[in-house]
Design an enzyme around this catalytic site. Sequence first.
Site: not given
Length: 257
Positions: A33, A57, A83, A148, A152, A181, A183
């Site tokens: 991370d 990443v 992820n 976003y 995806k 989700v 989060t």
Amino acid sequence: MQYSVFISGAAQGIGAEIARLFHQKGFKVGIYDINEEQAQALATELGAHAKAGYLDVSHYDQWQTALQEFKNWAGELNVLVNNAGILYSGAFENTPIQSHHRTFDINVKGVANGCHAALTHLQQASFARIINLSSASAIYGQADLASYSASKFAVRGLTEALDVEWQKYNIRVLDVMPLFVQTNMVKDMDAGSIQHIGVDLTPADVAKQVMHLVQHKDHALLPTHTPVGIKTKLMYQLSSMSPQFLNRLTNLFLAKR
């Protein structure tokens, strides 16, 4: 034999839950991370079969270093879970262009970097699979989540292409497509769709689906895309059967505030 899994963006949220579940099932777990301190805390919590490290990443060279480091520690790389992701919400024109660019740098380039850098290691493994985190936002473009959603869709397309292309290496490339989700990513989200649809899924729901895609040994029968949650499955099925104008009208309704 003890298999291994490398997870990007694993310090919190869905990634951390995936790490916990895979560790519980006996995998060697790589928790990588941009927040290395938090990643290390999770690895310490899990114990000897967990390894943490730093990874942005969007930088290919960091992927190469991290994957080699992990493989040296674990013995081989069996599963890559792409992820890591970010989300900016609100009107497209009110979001700084730098934020749109950053979304693609992490959500799209990050996944492409991971797949490309991992291939050599996965080819050498006794068992190999890639699981990408896509989204229900890749079913139909979402208002106030434009970048976003587009990112995806790119993950969805890359997954489909590589799942066919890398069949020659006996590597399945799959994705999971959750709706919203619980989060930090969806806190204070500025989009009408979340108000209409709600937030029903937990990180554990997503982690279970990822685990299922890895544990399912008859890989020829696995679908390339796995919608997560009843609402997502319904949206996925309806979008494939409904005419385009009806899909647009449905999403116009969901976007209303």
